[in-house]
Design a protein around this motif. Structure first.
Motif, PDB file in Angstrom:
ATOM      1  N   LEU A  22      58.431  -0.059  -2.744  1.00 45.71           N
ATOM      2  CA  LEU A  22      57.587   0.312  -1.607  1.00 45.71           C
ATOM      3  C   LEU A  22      57.032   1.718  -1.783  1.00 45.71           C
ATOM      4  O   LEU A  22      55.880   1.996  -1.465  1.00 45.71           O
ATOM      5  N   ARG A  23      57.880   2.604  -2.313  1.00 51.01           N
ATOM      6  CA  ARG A  23      57.438   3.985  -2.495  1.00 51.01           C
ATOM      7  C   ARG A  23      56.324   4.063  -3.530  1.00 51.01           C
ATOM      8  O   ARG A  23      55.331   4.752  -3.358  1.00 51.01           O
ATOM      9  N   ARG A  74      53.243   2.961  -1.985  1.00 48.64           N
ATOM     10  CA  ARG A  74      52.682   3.926  -1.053  1.00 48.64           C
ATOM     11  C   ARG A  74      51.990   5.047  -1.821  1.00 48.64           C
ATOM     12  O   ARG A  74      50.928   5.518  -1.436  1.00 48.64           O
ATOM     13  N   VAL A 115      56.937  18.238  -1.607  1.00 51.83           N
ATOM     14  CA  VAL A 115      57.904  18.845  -0.704  1.00 51.83           C
ATOM     15  C   VAL A 115      57.408  20.225  -0.304  1.00 51.83           C
ATOM     16  O   VAL A 115      57.095  20.493   0.834  1.00 51.83           O
ATOM     17  N   GLY A 173      63.466  17.832  -5.213  1.00 52.32           N
ATOM     18  CA  GLY A 173      63.694  16.454  -5.624  1.00 52.32           C
ATOM     19  C   GLY A 173      62.725  15.494  -4.979  1.00 52.32           C
ATOM     20  O   GLY A 173      61.592  15.835  -4.656  1.00 52.32           O
ATOM     21  N   GLN A 174      63.183  14.306  -4.774  1.00 49.03           N
ATOM     22  CA  GLN A 174      62.358  13.258  -4.187  1.00 49.03           C
ATOM     23  C   GLN A 174      63.306  12.293  -3.501  1.00 49.03           C
ATOM     24  O   GLN A 174      64.529  12.468  -3.555  1.00 49.03           O
ATOM     25  N   GLU A 175      62.758  11.263  -2.894  1.00 54.41           N
ATOM     26  CA  GLU A 175      63.629  10.303  -2.251  1.00 54.41           C
ATOM     27  C   GLU A 175      64.633   9.775  -3.252  1.00 54.41           C
ATOM     28  O   GLU A 175      64.263   9.341  -4.348  1.00 54.41           O
ATOM     29  N   GLY A 176      65.876   9.810  -2.892  1.00 50.37           N
ATOM     30  CA  GLY A 176      66.916   9.310  -3.772  1.00 50.37           C
ATOM     31  C   GLY A 176      67.317  10.294  -4.857  1.00 50.37           C
ATOM     32  O   GLY A 176      68.156   9.976  -5.692  1.00 50.37           O
ATOM     33  N   LEU A 177      66.729  11.471  -4.876  1.00 49.81           N
ATOM     34  CA  LEU A 177      67.050  12.455  -5.905  1.00 49.81           C
ATOM     35  C   LEU A 177      67.202  13.812  -5.224  1.00 49.81           C
ATOM     36  O   LEU A 177      66.225  14.510  -4.973  1.00 49.81           O
ATOM     37  N   ALA A 178      68.454  14.116  -4.914  1.00 48.66           N
ATOM     38  CA  ALA A 178      68.719  15.335  -4.162  1.00 48.66           C
ATOM     39  C   ALA A 178      68.969  16.490  -5.134  1.00 48.66           C
ATOM     40  O   ALA A 178      70.091  16.942  -5.316  1.00 48.66           O
ATOM     41  N   THR A 195      51.018  12.363  -2.065  1.00 45.80           N
ATOM     42  CA  THR A 195      51.671  13.316  -1.171  1.00 45.80           C
ATOM     43  C   THR A 195      53.113  12.940  -0.914  1.00 45.80           C
ATOM     44  O   THR A 195      53.889  13.746  -0.432  1.00 45.80           O
ATOM     45  N   GLU A 242      67.261  20.195  -6.063  1.00 43.63           N
ATOM     46  CA  GLU A 242      66.247  21.123  -5.582  1.00 43.63           C
ATOM     47  C   GLU A 242      65.654  21.987  -6.687  1.00 43.63           C
ATOM     48  O   GLU A 242      64.586  22.556  -6.508  1.00 43.63           O
ATOM     49  N   ARG A 245      64.192  -2.043  -3.725  1.00 46.39           N
ATOM     50  CA  ARG A 245      63.048  -2.405  -2.889  1.00 46.39           C
ATOM     51  C   ARG A 245      62.344  -1.142  -2.388  1.00 46.39           C
ATOM     52  O   ARG A 245      61.119  -1.077  -2.336  1.00 46.39           O
ATOM     53  N   ALA A 246      63.141  -0.139  -2.038  1.00 44.44           N
ATOM     54  CA  ALA A 246      62.547   1.109  -1.567  1.00 44.44           C
ATOM     55  C   ALA A 246      61.694   1.740  -2.645  1.00 44.44           C
ATOM     56  O   ALA A 246      60.627   2.295  -2.373  1.00 44.44           O
TER      57      ALA A 246
END
Lengths: 161, 724
Positions: free
Chosen positions: B33-34, B37, B49, B334-339, B45, B341, B29-30
């Motif tokens: 939503l992402r 957005r 990061v 990364g991005q949300e859910g992807l740590a 944007t 760097e 679901r996130a």
């Protein structure tokens, strides 16, 4: 799948509390679970910003309460004809009274009393100052006291700074 | 009990078995939503990061045309082939799907496909033409799969193309014989770059030759490009995997191509992705996490759909293929859910061929070399985007249509399952930022926001409604937020919220006035809303089916208007067929037994109204309430069989009913709408009374302009109620 460890910790730690806050408002397990999951999904979708929020758990809780309120619009009370034990009656009555509170008072009550947040953290979660939180709590207690016909309920000692 | 701390009592009231938290649905679901957005936010944007500057200016950068795409029809895929309809006196040489020659004379063997000296344009045959001979060569420059936009080299043309438009070259490069002229016709026809060359056996062809050539040109056909599997795709290339995926969603409203789609290509050997962790379909986080240092993933997706001009939002500026990597916004990490760097990302939101797309490039390193950039640019060059029909200002898509009054502005869009309509008497600069528009409403302006929800909350079972859809006093929603947007309306504004289901779908309708509305202004909005047309959901997979579950009401049922007592009925007594109850219906009023069918506890007993009210509802007679005349009244009585609930109080039914605050209390139940009485004497009022050993719940709704005579009719009717 890869989820930021910080979010995973928040989810595992706060999900029961967010669920219970939602349940307090609606008395519907299914709706409470859905609302809690929706709120956490919204949090994960903006986790990069939210992880620096002063109270991500509070943010999720208020989002879940918003979600519940929206779902309840136009929906019948589901508890009206399920009387049971005295404890259940007490719970039903209290939930009904909570439901009658204005949204910000609901949030303050849920965060402070249910999630046991101090006033300062409640204020941070709600994005208001501490005085406003105390006002919300006082008005909520007053409204609950009137709704429950228990004048003694409005006891400021319940507020933990 | 009151001595127990409030905290403990609240915790007891909130005590319920906590379900096991499962992160999977939350994560998916996130991602949805992402993606939305990103679709609705300026220039993605969300993934930014740390912006870094890379020297990309040296890369190939095509597509400088300044013309907006204007496709004329809905795109339909073909087989991508070009050819000539057979004609006597002409011989064809089909080299491949996009390359064909036709001639009045025999083809030279060296023009045959596979010959070492093969010429795309059959110049060997041209060089051997007799003076009366003609050779014609056709090449679709854009290949069998690609859709193109017109540009300076390939101006827009349409079939049949005219030889008169040709550029005549008497001396030209690769000319096989000085006596052979070249008539060159370049153009973009039906979104394909077409290259047609006509050779004659003499420098000054006769009128008969020219006429024959034109006739043969009229035989040219060109099918639509072949499909690569989606409305965005990547042409295959050696060493690169390409994929086109659609997420596992279905939508009864989706017109062809309205399913969110993602295409991606990579030079890396990636592990299988987690299909539940992608939206839209595309590389999953775990696949990106596995990207090697020299690996590149290029993905393009469309999650937003609209028939209205997307460029006006500012979120998707018009771009032309091919997209240049130096136009992308760069970031690292990364991005949300992807740590992870050590990634470099580049992203671009653009309107391409009228289609809003989001293009994303991942490099598996922070050190993006020139070679990696060139590889990524080559992959971008292979991006195929299928054009959309021309944009329109009409609001008519996704099963929602709303004609707007002159001077109104509107925008209708969808993310594939939902649909969102924004309309206002004020200008809407950015439909994705409609809160700004609503905040700036002048006192005389009004805004409408309608959303067909795809919310996955299973318990969202709003009451059904039928057209005409409208707002009434009970929809007033002071303190509400539009779409949970996080802020209430601006000071002085007044918000109405009408939630309902129709045709199996839940709808959230908001109307915001720039000032306290008069009845006339509410009527005006309702006149606009009367034009609202909603199509029922057709796909059972997405139809919201209300079910009673654990609640005490039965199935939703809306019957026809079938009043038991009408304004003209001579016998004014309304009597349900059970319980031996009766009530006198005031002169000119209407009455009905069991208005809200299916209610189980309490049951809907009877309803009396000052007008010919419609039946139906959920746990209250919402259709009637929504149409309550400003000077009208509605009285409905519910009853409990088998004893009243213990938590409700029922006092004896009075012989004389006095209309004051001590008799009735405001009914804030969701069953009467949004719960808040409209004030000023109007609203819904409730009281529990017992009579003949039975428990009844009496509801009274009064319009804001209901006068004493109406109230007198209400009290008289209630005093006439009998049991037994």
């Amino acid at each position: 799948m890869t989820v930021d460890p910080g979010f995973r910790q928040l989810y595992e730690r706060e999900f029961p509390l967010v669920f219970r806050a939602a349940f307090l408002l609606c008395g519907d397990r299914q709706l409470a679970e859905d609302a809690a999951q929706e709120a956490f999904a919204r949090a994960l979708a903006r986790w990069r910003r939210l992880r620096t929020h002063p109270s991500p758990g509070g943010w999720v809780t208020t989002t879940a309460l918003n979600t519940v309120r929206r779902a309840l619009r136009g929906r019948p009370s589901i508890e009206r004809a399920n009387p049971g034990t005295a404890d259940l009656d007490e719970a039903l009555t209290l939930r009904a009274a909570i439901r009658e509170l204005p949204p910000r008072q609901q949030e303050a009550v849920a965060l402070h009393y249910l999630l046991d947040m101090p006033v300062a953290e409640t204020a941070a979660a709600m994005g208001v100052d501490q005085g406003t939180v105390k006002t919300h709590l006082a008005r909520a207690r007053d409204a609950l006291a009137r709704a429950l016909d228990e004048p003694d309920l409005n006891d400021a000692n319940d507020v933990r700074s | 009990m009151s001595e127990t701390p409030l905290k403990e009592r609240l915790r007891a009231a909130a005590d319920a078995p906590v379900p096991s938290p499962t992160l999977g649905p939350v994560s998916r679901r996130a991602r949805i939503l992402r993606a939305r957005r990103v679709a609705g936010a300026a220039l993605a944007t969300a993934i930014t990061v740390t912006a870094i500057t890379l020297p990309l200016s040296g890369l190939r950068h095509l597509g400088e045309q300044d013309r907006s795409p204007q496709p004329t029809t809905e795109s339909v895929f073909g087989d991508g082939r070009a050819g000539f309809v057979p004609r006597q006196g002409w011989t064809d040489l089909q080299k491949n799907d996009v390359n064909v020659c036709t001639s009045t004379e025999s083809f030279a063997s060296s023009d045959s496909p596979g010959d070492p000296g093969e010429s795309t344009f059959c110049t060997a045959t041209a060089g051997a033409l007799s003076p009366d001979g003609i050779v014609m060569a056709v090449l679709i420059e854009s290949g069998p799969y690609r859709w193109e936009e017109p540009n300076g080299n390939f101006p827009e043309r349409s079939f049949p193309i005219s030889l008169q438009d040709a550029r005549i070259d008497h001396n030209w490069e690769t000319q096989p014989d000085p006596d052979i002229p070249q008539y060159l016709l370049l153009g973009t026809v039906a979104h394909r770059w077409l290259d047609v060359r006509v050779y004659f056996g003499r420098q000054d062809p006769t009128s008969e030759q020219l006429a024959a050539a034109q006739t043969r040109l009229d035989d040219l056909f060109m099918n639509a490009p072949a499909s690569l599997g989606g409305s965005v795709a990547f042409l295959p290339d050696q060493g690169w995997q390409t994929k086109v995926d659609t997420p596992p969603v279905s939508d009864g409203f989706a017109t062809p191509g309205d399913v969110p789609v993602a295409a991606w290509t990579t030079n890396a050997d990636l592990p299988p992705g987690d299909p539940t962790n992608t939206y839209p379909a595309g590389p999953s986080n775990d696949q990106i996490a596995a990207l090697p240092a020299g690996g590149i993933v290029v993905a393009a997706s469309q999650t937003l759909f609209t028939s209205n001009p997307i460029e006006r939002t500012g979120t998707y500026p018009a771009h032309h293929l091919t997209l240049g990597l130096d136009e992308f916004e760069l970031s690292s990490g990364g991005q949300e859910g992807l740590a992870r760097e050590d990634l470099t990302q580049a992203s671009l939101s653009a309107s391409v061929m009228g289609r809003p797309i989001f293009v994303h490039v991942w490099f598996g390193t922070l050190d993006v070399t020139d070679e990696l950039r060139r590889e990524a640019q080559d992959a971008l060059d292979r991006l195929v985007v299928v054009p959309t029909p021309p944009a329109t200002d009409a609001l008519d898509r996704f099963g929602i249509a709303l004609p707007l009054p002159a001077g109104w502005d509107g925008f209708l869009y969808s993310f594939g399952l939902d649909a969102n309509l924004v309309a206002s008497s004020a200008p809407i600069d950015d439909p994705f930022d409609e809160p700004v528009m609503r905040r700036s409403l002048s006192p005389t302006d009004v805004a409408i926001v309608l959303s067909r929800e795809d919310w996955y909350i299973r318990a969202q079972l709003w009451a059904p409604d039928e057209p005409p859809f409208e707002i009434g006093p009970y929809d007033r929603c002071d303190g509400c937020e539009v779409m949970d947007g996080g802020e209430i309306s601006a000071p002085g504004h007044v918000l109405f919220n009408h939630t309902f289901t129709y045709g199996g779908a839940p709808f959230d309708l908001y109307v915001e006035f720039g000032s306290e509305p008069t009845q006339a202004s509410i009527d005006q909005v309702n006149t606009v809303l009367a034009g609202l047309r909603l199509e029922p959901l057709t796909d059972p997979a997405v139809v919201v089916t209300p079910e009673p579950g654990t609640n005490v009401v039965g199935a939703i049922y809306d019957g026809d208007i079938d009043l038991d007592v009408t304004a003209d009925t001579e016998i004014r007594t309304l009597s349900p067929g059970w319980l031996n109850a009766s009530i006198h219906v005031p002169a000119g009023w209407s009455g009905q037994n069991g208005t809200v069918a299916g209610m189980q506890r309490p049951e809907s007993l009877l309803t009396v109204g000052s007008w010919a009210f419609p039946p139906g509802g959920y746990c209250g007679p919402l259709p009637a309430l929504q149409r309550l005349p400003a000077d009208g009244a509605l009285v409905w009585i519910d009853t409990y069989r088998g004893g009243a609930p213990g938590d409700l109080e029922f006092s004896p039914w009075p012989d004389r009913v006095v209309w004051d605050a001590s008799t009735f209390v405001a009914d804030s139940s969701p069953c009467v709408g949004n719960g808040e009485p409209a004030g000023r004497g109007s609203g819904v009022w409730v009281k529990g009374w017992s009579l003949g050993g039975r428990a009844f719940v009496v509801h009274v709704a009064l319009g804001p302009d209901a006068g004493p005579d109406v109230v007198a009719n209400v009290t008289a009717a209630l005093e006439s109620f009998r049991v037994g």
